[in-house]
Design a protein around this motif. Structure first.
Motif, PDB file in Angstrom:
ATOM      1  N   CYS A 148     -24.619  49.920 -17.796  1.00  0.00           N
ATOM      2  CA  CYS A 148     -23.403  50.229 -18.517  1.00  0.00           C
ATOM      3  C   CYS A 148     -22.248  50.492 -17.572  1.00  0.00           C
ATOM      4  O   CYS A 148     -21.135  50.098 -17.828  1.00  0.00           O
ATOM      5  CB  CYS A 148     -23.631  51.469 -19.377  1.00  0.00           C
ATOM      6  SG  CYS A 148     -22.445  51.640 -20.690  1.00  0.00           S
ATOM      7  N   CYS A 172     -26.853  62.698 -27.400  1.00  0.00           N
ATOM      8  CA  CYS A 172     -28.026  62.419 -26.585  1.00  0.00           C
ATOM      9  C   CYS A 172     -28.361  63.566 -25.658  1.00  0.00           C
ATOM     10  O   CYS A 172     -29.501  63.903 -25.466  1.00  0.00           O
ATOM     11  CB  CYS A 172     -27.784  61.163 -25.753  1.00  0.00           C
ATOM     12  SG  CYS A 172     -29.276  60.432 -25.133  1.00  0.00           S
ATOM     13  N   ALA A 182     -30.743  50.657 -17.862  1.00  0.00           N
ATOM     14  CA  ALA A 182     -31.149  49.294 -18.166  1.00  0.00           C
ATOM     15  C   ALA A 182     -29.977  48.466 -18.689  1.00  0.00           C
ATOM     16  O   ALA A 182     -29.897  47.265 -18.465  1.00  0.00           O
ATOM     17  CB  ALA A 182     -32.275  49.301 -19.188  1.00  0.00           C
ATOM     18  N   ALA A 183     -29.082  49.147 -19.382  1.00  0.00           N
ATOM     19  CA  ALA A 183     -27.943  48.441 -19.948  1.00  0.00           C
ATOM     20  C   ALA A 183     -26.897  48.136 -18.883  1.00  0.00           C
ATOM     21  O   ALA A 183     -25.960  47.393 -19.124  1.00  0.00           O
ATOM     22  CB  ALA A 183     -27.313  49.271 -21.059  1.00  0.00           C
ATOM     23  N   ALA A 202     -32.347  53.960 -20.812  1.00  0.00           N
ATOM     24  CA  ALA A 202     -31.664  52.953 -21.613  1.00  0.00           C
ATOM     25  C   ALA A 202     -30.299  52.642 -21.014  1.00  0.00           C
ATOM     26  O   ALA A 202     -29.899  51.484 -20.912  1.00  0.00           O
ATOM     27  CB  ALA A 202     -31.500  53.428 -23.054  1.00  0.00           C
ATOM     28  N   LEU A 203     -29.633  53.681 -20.596  1.00  0.00           N
ATOM     29  CA  LEU A 203     -28.312  53.506 -19.996  1.00  0.00           C
ATOM     30  C   LEU A 203     -28.404  52.705 -18.716  1.00  0.00           C
ATOM     31  O   LEU A 203     -27.637  51.781 -18.487  1.00  0.00           O
ATOM     32  CB  LEU A 203     -27.694  54.870 -19.699  1.00  0.00           C
ATOM     33  CG  LEU A 203     -27.417  55.693 -20.940  1.00  0.00           C
ATOM     34  CD1 LEU A 203     -26.784  57.010 -20.558  1.00  0.00           C
ATOM     35  CD2 LEU A 203     -26.514  54.904 -21.859  1.00  0.00           C
ATOM     36  N   THR A 209     -20.183  44.422 -13.660  1.00  0.00           N
ATOM     37  CA  THR A 209     -21.022  43.220 -13.644  1.00  0.00           C
ATOM     38  C   THR A 209     -20.427  42.115 -12.775  1.00  0.00           C
ATOM     39  O   THR A 209     -19.345  41.624 -13.042  1.00  0.00           O
ATOM     40  CB  THR A 209     -21.200  42.682 -15.066  1.00  0.00           C
ATOM     41  OG1 THR A 209     -21.232  43.782 -15.964  1.00  0.00           O
ATOM     42  CG2 THR A 209     -22.448  41.861 -15.190  1.00  0.00           C
ATOM     43  N   ARG A 238     -36.216  51.800 -26.398  1.00  0.00           N
ATOM     44  CA  ARG A 238     -35.260  51.915 -25.301  1.00  0.00           C
ATOM     45  C   ARG A 238     -34.729  50.530 -24.909  1.00  0.00           C
ATOM     46  O   ARG A 238     -33.537  50.341 -24.705  1.00  0.00           O
ATOM     47  CB  ARG A 238     -35.938  52.560 -24.094  1.00  0.00           C
ATOM     48  CG  ARG A 238     -34.992  52.897 -22.976  1.00  0.00           C
ATOM     49  CD  ARG A 238     -35.761  53.155 -21.706  1.00  0.00           C
ATOM     50  NE  ARG A 238     -36.507  51.952 -21.307  1.00  0.00           N
ATOM     51  CZ  ARG A 238     -37.510  51.937 -20.436  1.00  0.00           C
ATOM     52  NH1 ARG A 238     -37.927  53.068 -19.910  1.00  0.00           N
ATOM     53  NH2 ARG A 238     -38.116  50.808 -20.122  1.00  0.00           N
ATOM     54  N   CYS A 281     -19.410  52.463 -24.571  1.00  0.00           N
ATOM     55  CA  CYS A 281     -20.664  53.157 -24.292  1.00  0.00           C
ATOM     56  C   CYS A 281     -20.539  54.669 -24.359  1.00  0.00           C
ATOM     57  O   CYS A 281     -21.351  55.338 -24.978  1.00  0.00           O
ATOM     58  CB  CYS A 281     -21.189  52.754 -22.922  1.00  0.00           C
ATOM     59  SG  CYS A 281     -21.877  51.096 -22.952  1.00  0.00           S
ATOM     60  N   CYS A 321     -21.322  46.407 -24.011  1.00  0.00           N
ATOM     61  CA  CYS A 321     -20.703  47.132 -22.906  1.00  0.00           C
ATOM     62  C   CYS A 321     -20.314  46.191 -21.776  1.00  0.00           C
ATOM     63  O   CYS A 321     -19.652  46.594 -20.831  1.00  0.00           O
ATOM     64  CB  CYS A 321     -21.644  48.206 -22.378  1.00  0.00           C
ATOM     65  SG  CYS A 321     -21.903  49.518 -23.565  1.00  0.00           S
ATOM     66  N   MET A 353     -26.552  47.549 -25.854  1.00  0.00           N
ATOM     67  CA  MET A 353     -25.498  48.080 -24.992  1.00  0.00           C
ATOM     68  C   MET A 353     -25.052  47.049 -23.968  1.00  0.00           C
ATOM     69  O   MET A 353     -23.872  46.962 -23.635  1.00  0.00           O
ATOM     70  CB  MET A 353     -25.983  49.335 -24.283  1.00  0.00           C
ATOM     71  CG  MET A 353     -26.261  50.465 -25.257  1.00  0.00           C
ATOM     72  SD  MET A 353     -26.610  52.016 -24.436  1.00  0.00           S
ATOM     73  CE  MET A 353     -24.956  52.656 -24.240  1.00  0.00           C
ATOM     74  N   LYS A 354     -26.007  46.278 -23.482  1.00  0.00           N
ATOM     75  CA  LYS A 354     -25.660  45.271 -22.491  1.00  0.00           C
ATOM     76  C   LYS A 354     -24.661  44.299 -23.111  1.00  0.00           C
ATOM     77  O   LYS A 354     -23.692  43.887 -22.502  1.00  0.00           O
ATOM     78  CB  LYS A 354     -26.919  44.529 -22.032  1.00  0.00           C
ATOM     79  CG  LYS A 354     -26.831  44.065 -20.588  1.00  0.00           C
ATOM     80  CD  LYS A 354     -28.047  43.241 -20.191  1.00  0.00           C
ATOM     81  CE  LYS A 354     -29.248  44.113 -19.920  1.00  0.00           C
ATOM     82  NZ  LYS A 354     -30.403  43.346 -19.384  1.00  0.00           N
ATOM     83  N   ILE A 386     -35.718  59.144 -23.064  1.00  0.00           N
ATOM     84  CA  ILE A 386     -35.581  57.730 -23.382  1.00  0.00           C
ATOM     85  C   ILE A 386     -34.166  57.229 -23.137  1.00  0.00           C
ATOM     86  O   ILE A 386     -33.955  56.115 -22.682  1.00  0.00           O
ATOM     87  CB  ILE A 386     -35.940  57.469 -24.864  1.00  0.00           C
ATOM     88  CG1 ILE A 386     -37.364  57.926 -25.149  1.00  0.00           C
ATOM     89  CG2 ILE A 386     -35.764  56.016 -25.216  1.00  0.00           C
ATOM     90  CD1 ILE A 386     -38.395  57.280 -24.277  1.00  0.00           C
ATOM     91  N   CYS A 387     -33.209  58.079 -23.415  1.00  0.00           N
ATOM     92  CA  CYS A 387     -31.806  57.675 -23.332  1.00  0.00           C
ATOM     93  C   CYS A 387     -31.372  57.278 -21.931  1.00  0.00           C
ATOM     94  O   CYS A 387     -30.742  56.251 -21.731  1.00  0.00           O
ATOM     95  CB  CYS A 387     -30.909  58.792 -23.832  1.00  0.00           C
ATOM     96  SG  CYS A 387     -30.951  58.948 -25.619  1.00  0.00           S
ATOM     97  N   ILE A 428     -32.164  49.308 -27.429  1.00  0.00           N
ATOM     98  CA  ILE A 428     -30.873  49.970 -27.212  1.00  0.00           C
ATOM     99  C   ILE A 428     -30.170  49.352 -26.013  1.00  0.00           C
ATOM    100  O   ILE A 428     -28.979  49.045 -26.056  1.00  0.00           O
ATOM    101  CB  ILE A 428     -31.065  51.483 -26.995  1.00  0.00           C
ATOM    102  CG1 ILE A 428     -31.576  52.131 -28.280  1.00  0.00           C
ATOM    103  CG2 ILE A 428     -29.761  52.135 -26.558  1.00  0.00           C
ATOM    104  CD1 ILE A 428     -31.951  53.589 -28.116  1.00  0.00           C
ATOM    105  N   ALA A 429     -30.940  49.137 -24.967  1.00  0.00           N
ATOM    106  CA  ALA A 429     -30.370  48.554 -23.752  1.00  0.00           C
ATOM    107  C   ALA A 429     -29.804  47.164 -24.034  1.00  0.00           C
ATOM    108  O   ALA A 429     -28.716  46.820 -23.555  1.00  0.00           O
ATOM    109  CB  ALA A 429     -31.430  48.485 -22.663  1.00  0.00           C
ATOM    110  N   PHE A 430     -30.529  46.383 -24.812  1.00  0.00           N
ATOM    111  CA  PHE A 430     -30.063  45.037 -25.170  1.00  0.00           C
ATOM    112  C   PHE A 430     -28.720  45.097 -25.870  1.00  0.00           C
ATOM    113  O   PHE A 430     -27.781  44.367 -25.541  1.00  0.00           O
ATOM    114  CB  PHE A 430     -31.092  44.358 -26.078  1.00  0.00           C
ATOM    115  CG  PHE A 430     -30.677  42.995 -26.567  1.00  0.00           C
ATOM    116  CD1 PHE A 430     -30.979  41.863 -25.824  1.00  0.00           C
ATOM    117  CD2 PHE A 430     -29.985  42.848 -27.754  1.00  0.00           C
ATOM    118  CE1 PHE A 430     -30.594  40.602 -26.268  1.00  0.00           C
ATOM    119  CE2 PHE A 430     -29.589  41.597 -28.202  1.00  0.00           C
ATOM    120  CZ  PHE A 430     -29.903  40.473 -27.460  1.00  0.00           C
TER     121      PHE A 430
END
Lengths: 119, 119
Positions: free
Chosen positions: B108, A108, B105-106, B102-103, B112, A81, A99, A92, A88-89, B98-99, A84-86
């Motif tokens: 998304c 998903c 954390a990203a 992840a989102l 930002t 996870r 995304c 995205c 996407m960060k 998990i997904c 994936i986050a890395f």
DNA sequence: TCCTCATTTCAATGATTATTGAATTGTAGG
DNA sequence: CCTACAATTCAATAATCATTGAAATGAGGA
């Protein structure tokens, strides 16, 4: 997730045998599989699978536990996870339009093979 | 995305200079950057950056275009998206729990650095 | 055309990484 | 304690990858 850790994970997944192991263990779920069973499944020698398992463990993609005479490995879903986050960060950041399609492509949410796609 | 292609992409991202290049180009957006500017930014020799750029192009992570005397590289957002999708398909297959994290954390969706986190 | 700049290609070297088989560690049962 | 089994470690070899500097390609401008 640190960049260094992410690179280690990418390197781990870039090798054929290791990627096969990860996919196998994701399929296997939390129950996991013994090192010997993994070796048999991916058709490599015990010493070679041990080499790759250690690499994957170091990369945070799998986690081991002892059970009697065997050592059981299972997928580290947290590590996956985070990776994936890395990713996407990175892509995205300022590009959220990327995304959404990624999620759809990953299928998903839709329950695979079930009748209803969404609530 | 094919497994072979995914492995090539993972290998590309596992190298320090190449990962820096990808992140740089994602930041740069569709406008992209000239090979020379990239070399200067990541502090490697022109021939070395060329080597890595070619590898990234082959991996489907960046795309080149000629512009006057320069060759401009930009991130291949489609390739990045496909790679994320590949990874998610693997680990979300039967593990949707998990997904979602992840989102989050990203980060998304949240804009930002802006004031408001969500509309 | 000639010159210059931007980038790539090439060949050689050094550095990592993968594979193999033998030897070792650790666990359990007789 | 001795044997069998599961997995790892180790040393050696083969294979792949990264870096360097020199030479080549290709696009514009004088």
């Amino acid at each position: 997730m640190e960049e260094r850790q992410a690179r280690t994970a990418f390197a781990a997944l870039s090798q054929e045998t290791r990627l096969r192991i990860v996919r196998l263990l994701v399929q296997a779920g939390p129950e996991g599989m013994a090192a010997g069973a993994i070796a048999e499944a991916v058709e490599v020698s015990p010493s070679n699978v041990s080499f790759h398992l250690k690499d994957l463990e170091h990369a945070g993609m799998i986690v081991p536990r002892r059970e009697a005479r065997s050592i059981i490995y299972s997928a580290d879903f947290t590590g996956l996870r985070d990776l994936i986050a890395f990713l996407m960060k990175d892509c995205c950041a300022g590009h959220p339009e990327i995304c959404a399609p990624a999620l759809a492509a990953a299928q998903c949410k839709p329950s695979t093979g079930k009748k209803k796609a969404r609530a």
